[in-house]
Design a protein around this motif. Structure first.
Motif, PDB file in Angstrom:
ATOM      1  N   VAL A  87       0.761  -1.182   0.120  1.00  0.00           N
ATOM      2  CA  VAL A  87      -0.068  -0.184   0.028  1.00  0.00           C
ATOM      3  C   VAL A  87       0.999   1.094  -0.014  1.00  0.00           C
ATOM      4  O   VAL A  87       1.688   1.558   0.947  1.00  0.00           O
ATOM      5  CB  VAL A  87      -0.868  -0.008   1.042  1.00  0.00           C
ATOM      6  N   ILE A  88       0.819   2.166  -0.990  1.00  0.00           N
ATOM      7  CA  ILE A  88       1.538   3.302  -1.146  1.00  0.00           C
ATOM      8  C   ILE A  88       0.907   4.634  -0.315  1.00  0.00           C
ATOM      9  O   ILE A  88       0.084   4.681  -0.555  1.00  0.00           O
ATOM     10  CB  ILE A  88       1.886   3.610  -2.758  1.00  0.00           C
ATOM     11  N   SER A  89       1.966   4.935   0.267  1.00  0.00           N
ATOM     12  CA  SER A  89       1.404   6.123   1.246  1.00  0.00           C
ATOM     13  C   SER A  89       1.557   7.508   0.507  1.00  0.00           C
ATOM     14  O   SER A  89       0.712   8.574   0.764  1.00  0.00           O
ATOM     15  CB  SER A  89       2.110   5.996   2.635  1.00  0.00           C
ATOM     16  N   ASP A  90       2.475   7.779  -0.239  1.00  0.00           N
ATOM     17  CA  ASP A  90       2.703   8.915  -0.982  1.00  0.00           C
ATOM     18  C   ASP A  90       3.879   8.806  -1.870  1.00  0.00           C
ATOM     19  O   ASP A  90       4.251   7.686  -2.321  1.00  0.00           O
ATOM     20  CB  ASP A  90       3.208   9.970   0.186  1.00  0.00           C
ATOM     21  N   MET A  91       4.204  10.078  -2.546  1.00  0.00           N
ATOM     22  CA  MET A  91       4.979  10.036  -3.651  1.00  0.00           C
ATOM     23  C   MET A  91       6.484   9.379  -3.463  1.00  0.00           C
ATOM     24  O   MET A  91       7.123   8.742  -4.298  1.00  0.00           O
ATOM     25  CB  MET A  91       5.202  11.228  -4.416  1.00  0.00           C
ATOM     26  N   ASP A  92       6.948   9.886  -2.212  1.00  0.00           N
ATOM     27  CA  ASP A  92       8.251   9.457  -1.826  1.00  0.00           C
ATOM     28  C   ASP A  92       8.308   7.785  -1.599  1.00  0.00           C
ATOM     29  O   ASP A  92       9.092   7.037  -2.122  1.00  0.00           O
ATOM     30  CB  ASP A  92       8.840   9.964  -0.383  1.00  0.00           C
ATOM     31  N   ASP A  93       7.080   7.340  -1.153  1.00  0.00           N
ATOM     32  CA  ASP A  93       6.973   5.745  -0.691  1.00  0.00           C
ATOM     33  C   ASP A  93       6.954   5.200  -1.974  1.00  0.00           C
ATOM     34  O   ASP A  93       7.403   4.212  -2.166  1.00  0.00           O
ATOM     35  CB  ASP A  93       5.731   5.626   0.024  1.00  0.00           C
ATOM     36  N   LEU A  94       6.367   5.753  -2.944  1.00  0.00           N
ATOM     37  CA  LEU A  94       5.972   5.140  -4.184  1.00  0.00           C
ATOM     38  C   LEU A  94       7.513   5.035  -4.968  1.00  0.00           C
ATOM     39  O   LEU A  94       7.717   3.915  -5.537  1.00  0.00           O
ATOM     40  CB  LEU A  94       5.413   6.009  -5.279  1.00  0.00           C
ATOM     41  N   GLY A  95       8.465   6.106  -4.919  1.00  0.00           N
ATOM     42  CA  GLY A  95       9.571   5.870  -5.453  1.00  0.00           C
ATOM     43  C   GLY A  95      10.447   4.819  -4.900  1.00  0.00           C
ATOM     44  O   GLY A  95      11.135   4.065  -5.557  1.00  0.00           O
ATOM     45  N   ASN A  96      10.370   4.800  -3.468  1.00  0.00           N
ATOM     46  CA  ASN A  96      11.190   3.665  -2.835  1.00  0.00           C
ATOM     47  C   ASN A  96      10.792   2.113  -3.445  1.00  0.00           C
ATOM     48  O   ASN A  96      11.552   1.511  -3.472  1.00  0.00           O
ATOM     49  CB  ASN A  96      10.898   3.794  -1.324  1.00  0.00           C
TER      50      ASN A  96
END
Length: 461
Positions: free
Chosen positions: A87-96
């Protein structure tokens, strides 16, 4: 206005609500209303159903609705982006997450709308607004000041992923979405599903029109939308907080004796093999979908199109041609391409019924996520192919085994019942092949074993 019936139905899931409050008390406001807690409970559980990851903050998938911005949330309580089960929380998390994806991802969107009410009879307008909201958000090409911050965050992540390029700490990274983007919209009430069919009888056409409008978007695989009550919610809750439940034939599993294992909290060890027709009872729901939540304690999620996984999948079909013959090559290579399955579970009962039935409850597959997903994909692919072919043939062929298909065809030819023999023969060959593949797969062995400890059963090979 709530009725006594509403209150009675709400009481049925009070234990779930209380458990949710206790577990997430730090994330809930003091004195938060029953309706608000129910919305967050639904958002969390439904998202968990489609993710491997349970350790996410449900505030990150909330659309952020409030009295001051009513309507700006588009009648959507939660909107979740799930990449490779996370589950992706935000854009930074998406990048990781993308950095570790290998450039290929599985992508799903989960939407919820929850109503703390006892019946479905007056949901037509609310359901229409919800589906319209989902439609609008999926079509959105950019963020909009009209939307809540939560919806804009979802739209930004959605559009970034669908663009095929994501910014990471290592720079721009190209990604490819494997297959279609899956969309799961859920409209949930706290009441019982027993009266759903009767309550919605007059709204069937309206609901169908809304669903058709959603399907018209294209580029997405729309699953449902589903309209459910507390029975479905309870089942998901049990899977998430208590664990999955499966019964299967254990005749190829045997006790593995070890001295002094109980001092380590281990009560029993089972090792052996299961044919896939039994193993699929462990990894698949009744509707044929995979139980995503049984992999949440796996060391890694499903990696999909890696070269190793591709080799495992290819080994299943190797040696079987369109005639359905099988020289056994695939079965041998299948064992070489994976290292078996490791299962842990909270409860185990062996020797049930006639003595060959095993039941496990609250289990996790901690090793074998790749193998399990590949087996599921391969089985589902041929099951769907079989259904598609059967839909193109006369009904009297549906229940025939591959051995009887040619005889039925010959009889129909003699009786003048076949309009286009060449096309019919072609479809029957495809039908027979799909049946033989599924039959062979059902008897494919999966390596498995198990250790029982007070709270879990651990299996390893």
């Amino acid at each position: 206005m709530s009725t006594e019936k509403d209150k009675t139905n709400t009481l049925i899931i009070n234990d779930i609500m209380n458990s949710f409050r206790n577990k997430f008390h730090a994330d809930l406001a003091e004195g938060e209303s029953e309706n608000s807690v129910f919305e967050k409970l639904v958002a969390y559980l439904i998202t968990c159903k489609h993710a491997y990851d349970y350790d996410f903050n449900f505030q990150n998938i909330s659309t952020g609705q409030s009295r001051s911005n009513s309507g700006h949330e588009m009648s959507i309580d939660s909107a979740a982006v799930i990449v490779n089960g996370m589950v992706i929380s935000d854009m930074d998390d998406l990048g990781n997450v993308v950095v570790n994806s290998g450039g290929r991802i599985n992508l799903s969107y989960v939407f919820t709308q929850a109503k703390n009410k006892g019946h479905f009879s007056d949901i037509t307008a609310e359901y229409g607004k919800f589906i319209t909201g989902v439609n609008s958000v999926l079509r959105a090409k950019s963020t909009d000041s009209f939307y809540t911050n939560g919806l804009n965050k979802f739209i930004e992540m959605k559009n970034t992923l669908e663009s095929g390029s994501v910014h990471t700490e290592k720079g721009q990274k190209s990604i490819t979405v494997d297959g279609e983007v899956k969309v799961y919209p859920y409209f949930v009430i706290s009441g019982s599903e027993k009266s759903k069919e009767c309550n919605l009888r007059g709204a069937i056409k309206h609901i169908a029109n809304n669903n058709a409008n959603l399907a018209d978007i294209g580029n997405y695989k729309i699953n449902g939308p589903l309209i459910v009550g507390h029975e479905t919610l309870r089942k998901i809750y049990d899977d998430v907080f208590i664990g999955a439940d499966a019964k299967f034939n254990m005749r190829n599993l045997f006790p593995f004796e070890r001295d002094n294992i109980q001092r380590h909290g281990i009560y029993a060890i089972y090792t052996g093999y299961l044919p896939f027709k039994e193993y699929k009872k462990i990894i698949q729901e009744d509707d044929g979908s995979i139980k995503a939540n049984i992999f949440s304690e796996n060391v890694r999620g499903y990696l999909d199109k890696t070269h190793i996984n591709k080799s495992i999948k290819e080994s299943l079909s190797l040696g079987a041609d369109d005639s359905g013959s099988d020289d056994g090559i695939g079965r041998d290579l299948f064992f070489a391409m994976n290292n078996g399955v490791t299962i842990i579970t909270k409860h185990l009962q062996a020797g049930l019924g006639t003595g060959s039935l095993m039941q496990i409850k609250g289990y996790q597959i901690v090793n074998g996520c790749q193998t399990s997903n590949i087996l599921h994909e391969y089985y589902s692919e041929y099951s769907d192919r079989l259904k598609d072919i059967q839909s193109q043939l006369p009904e009297n062929y549906s229940n025939l085994g591959p051995e009887l298909i040619n005889k039925q065809f010959s009889d129909d030819m003699v009786n003048g019942l076949v309009d286009n023999p060449q096309e019919m023969k072609k479809r029957l060959i495809m039908l027979s092949h799909a049946m033989r593949v599924l039959r062979r797969l059902n008897h494919q062995f999966v390596s498995q074993s198990g250790l029982s400890i007070p709270r879990k059963i651990v299996s390893s090979t």
